[in-house]
Design a protein around this motif. Structure first.
Motif, PDB file in Angstrom:
ATOM      1  N   VAL A 161       0.843  -1.195   0.000  1.00  0.00           N
ATOM      2  CA  VAL A 161       0.000   0.000   0.000  1.00  0.00           C
ATOM      3  C   VAL A 161       0.881   1.249   0.000  1.00  0.00           C
ATOM      4  N   PRO A 162       0.706   2.182  -0.940  1.00  0.00           N
ATOM      5  CA  PRO A 162       1.549   3.381  -1.012  1.00  0.00           C
ATOM      6  C   PRO A 162       1.134   4.424   0.021  1.00  0.00           C
ATOM      7  N   ALA A 163       1.404   4.142   1.267  1.00  0.00           N
ATOM      8  CA  ALA A 163       0.939   4.983   2.367  1.00  0.00           C
ATOM      9  C   ALA A 163       1.878   6.158   2.609  1.00  0.00           C
ATOM     10  N   GLU A 164       1.302   7.249   3.121  1.00  0.00           N
ATOM     11  CA  GLU A 164       2.045   8.434   3.527  1.00  0.00           C
ATOM     12  C   GLU A 164       1.438   8.952   4.829  1.00  0.00           C
ATOM     13  N   ILE A 165       2.140   9.891   5.467  1.00  0.00           N
ATOM     14  CA  ILE A 165       1.693  10.395   6.771  1.00  0.00           C
ATOM     15  C   ILE A 165       1.229  11.843   6.649  1.00  0.00           C
ATOM     16  N   LYS A 166       0.050  12.100   7.179  1.00  0.00           N
ATOM     17  CA  LYS A 166      -0.445  13.465   7.312  1.00  0.00           C
ATOM     18  C   LYS A 166      -0.269  13.885   8.757  1.00  0.00           C
ATOM     19  N   TRP A 167       0.378  15.032   8.961  1.00  0.00           N
ATOM     20  CA  TRP A 167       0.624  15.500  10.321  1.00  0.00           C
ATOM     21  C   TRP A 167      -0.697  15.763  11.034  1.00  0.00           C
ATOM     22  N   SER A 276       6.296  11.788   4.539  1.00  0.00           N
ATOM     23  CA  SER A 276       5.287  12.807   4.798  1.00  0.00           C
ATOM     24  C   SER A 276       4.463  13.156   3.563  1.00  0.00           C
ATOM     25  N   ALA A 277       3.158  13.264   3.768  1.00  0.00           N
ATOM     26  CA  ALA A 277       2.263  13.814   2.750  1.00  0.00           C
ATOM     27  C   ALA A 277       2.008  15.291   3.000  1.00  0.00           C
ATOM     28  N   THR A 278       2.487  15.822   4.123  1.00  0.00           N
ATOM     29  CA  THR A 278       2.171  17.191   4.534  1.00  0.00           C
ATOM     30  C   THR A 278       3.243  18.194   4.135  1.00  0.00           C
ATOM     31  N   LEU A 279       4.504  17.807   4.251  1.00  0.00           N
ATOM     32  CA  LEU A 279       5.576  18.751   3.940  1.00  0.00           C
ATOM     33  C   LEU A 279       5.512  19.169   2.471  1.00  0.00           C
ATOM     34  N   GLY A 280       5.668  20.470   2.257  1.00  0.00           N
ATOM     35  CA  GLY A 280       5.556  21.015   0.919  1.00  0.00           C
ATOM     36  C   GLY A 280       4.146  21.416   0.529  1.00  0.00           C
ATOM     37  N   GLN A 281       3.179  21.107   1.395  1.00  0.00           N
ATOM     38  CA  GLN A 281       1.784  21.446   1.133  1.00  0.00           C
ATOM     39  C   GLN A 281       1.421  22.786   1.773  1.00  0.00           C
ATOM     40  N   ALA A 296       3.721  24.079   4.885  1.00  0.00           N
ATOM     41  CA  ALA A 296       4.395  23.181   5.828  1.00  0.00           C
ATOM     42  C   ALA A 296       5.787  22.898   5.286  1.00  0.00           C
ATOM     43  N   VAL A 297       6.814  23.387   5.981  1.00  0.00           N
ATOM     44  CA  VAL A 297       8.177  23.298   5.448  1.00  0.00           C
ATOM     45  C   VAL A 297       9.050  22.293   6.181  1.00  0.00           C
ATOM     46  N   ASP A 298       8.657  21.884   7.383  1.00  0.00           N
ATOM     47  CA  ASP A 298       9.508  20.944   8.117  1.00  0.00           C
ATOM     48  C   ASP A 298       8.741  20.409   9.315  1.00  0.00           C
TER      49      ASP A 298
END
Length: 328
Positions: A161-167, A276-281, A296-298
């Motif tokens: 599963v291509p999972a990512e993390i949302k903060w 992370s799915a959040t960084l860069g968003q 979200a930069v870091d």
């Protein structure tokens, strides 16, 4: 599973081995060997009696002893077919002095998410809560939430599963600019972007005093072998993405990765960034003191989200509800 029973299981897995040889190796009576073998059979292990002695023929599909067998991490597992909340039970065990115990259930009947939100936890999922006593200052305890998110994501990726993390605590299967129903929407910054379909969530609870952590309960809920009809809107499962997974192996990988990361906040942060799915968003974070909007930069130890606002200010957010915003 106690140490002697575990030793019996490991011996028959390498078997065949006779009852007398096993009794001599473990310094127990032959009657005790027989009782341990029968207890393992009752737990679902297929232990065959051959001419050369006992031999392990099969491992149960799921459950506490099944997860403990071959687990490369120092956790004991308390299993329930159904329970109100694994986190509630883990808190009870923590209050009794337990450590490195995982409460695992096939189904939760009274589960909850962050901020006491309702959380669906039907049969077939992975519902687990680990009781930890980390050698960390309270200020660094939030890193354990990130460690659990990394561990869950890695277990999901191993399953395909291509999972990512949302903060801060959601594991998603990404779908850029999708609504909960998966349909494209107009690109307006005011519209939150879920960032994908929710696969798992983490709920961490802690008790501490005088600058030290007494215990931490890290609860992980994964929609594993759960059908779409049993999922809330906007969620997905391992079954829906790639088909059923071996939950025993999934839990083992999750716990082994959590064990690797739990005492190393720096390694946890590095691993979290990579997943992370959040960084860069562009994000909007609702905090107790107001709303923060920016990129979200870091993420910084022990898990604070660093947001660069439109005014060029970098703000560290330690707690809040984060929404991904659609690009303008």
């Amino acid at each position: 599973m106690n140490d002697t029973r575990r030793a019996v299981l490991e011996a028959v897995a390498d078997g065949p081995i006779s009852g007398p040889d096993l009794a001599e190796r473990l310094d127990i009576s032959r009657n005790a060997v027989w009782k341990h073998v029968e207890a393992l059979r009752d737990a679902g292990f297929e232990i065959e009696s051959e001419e050369g002695g006992y031999l392990l023929g099969g491992v149960p599909e799921y459950g506490g002893p099944a997860v403990e067998f071959g687990l490369g991490a120092p956790f004991a597992v308390e299993y329930h077919d159904a329970i109100g909340s694994t986190n509630d039970r883990a808190r009870e065990l923590a209050a009794e002095g337990a450590s490195d115990v995982v409460v695992l259930a096939d189904e939760q009947t009274g589960s909850r998410g962050r901020l006491d939100r309702e959380w669906s936890a039907p049969s077939g999922g992975v519902w687990a809560s680990a009781v930890l006593r980390p050698d960390l200052p309270p200020a660094h305890a939030p890193a354990l939430t990130l460690a659990a998110a990394v561990a869950t994501t890695d277990a999901a990726r191993e399953a395909g599963v291509p999972a990512e993390i949302k903060w801060p605590n959601d594991v998603l299967v990404s779908g850029a600019n999708e609504t909960a129903e998966g349909e494209a929407t107009a690109e307006t910054e005011e519209t939150p972007d879920r960032g994908g379909r929710k696969l798992a969530g983490i709920l961490t609870e802690m008790e501490g005093e005088a600058g030290r952590v007494s215990w931490v309960v890290v609860g992980v809920g994964v929609n594993a072998n759960v059908s779409a009809d049993d999922l809330p809107e906007g969620a997905t499962s391992v079954r829906e993405e790639v088909g059923d997974v071996d939950r025993r192996v999934f839990v083992q990988r999750l716990l082994e990765r959590l064990d690797e990361l739990r005492a190393d906040p720096e390694a946890t942060i590095d691993a979290w960034r990579d997943r992370s799915a959040t960084l860069g968003q562009r994000v909007r974070v609702e905090t107790a003191t107001g709303e923060i909007v920016g990129e979200a930069v870091d993420v910084a130890v022990p898990g604070a989200l660093v947001v660069e606002t439109d005014e060029g200010e970098r703000v560290r957010v330690h707690a809040g509800d984060c929404e991904h915003l659609r690009p303008v």
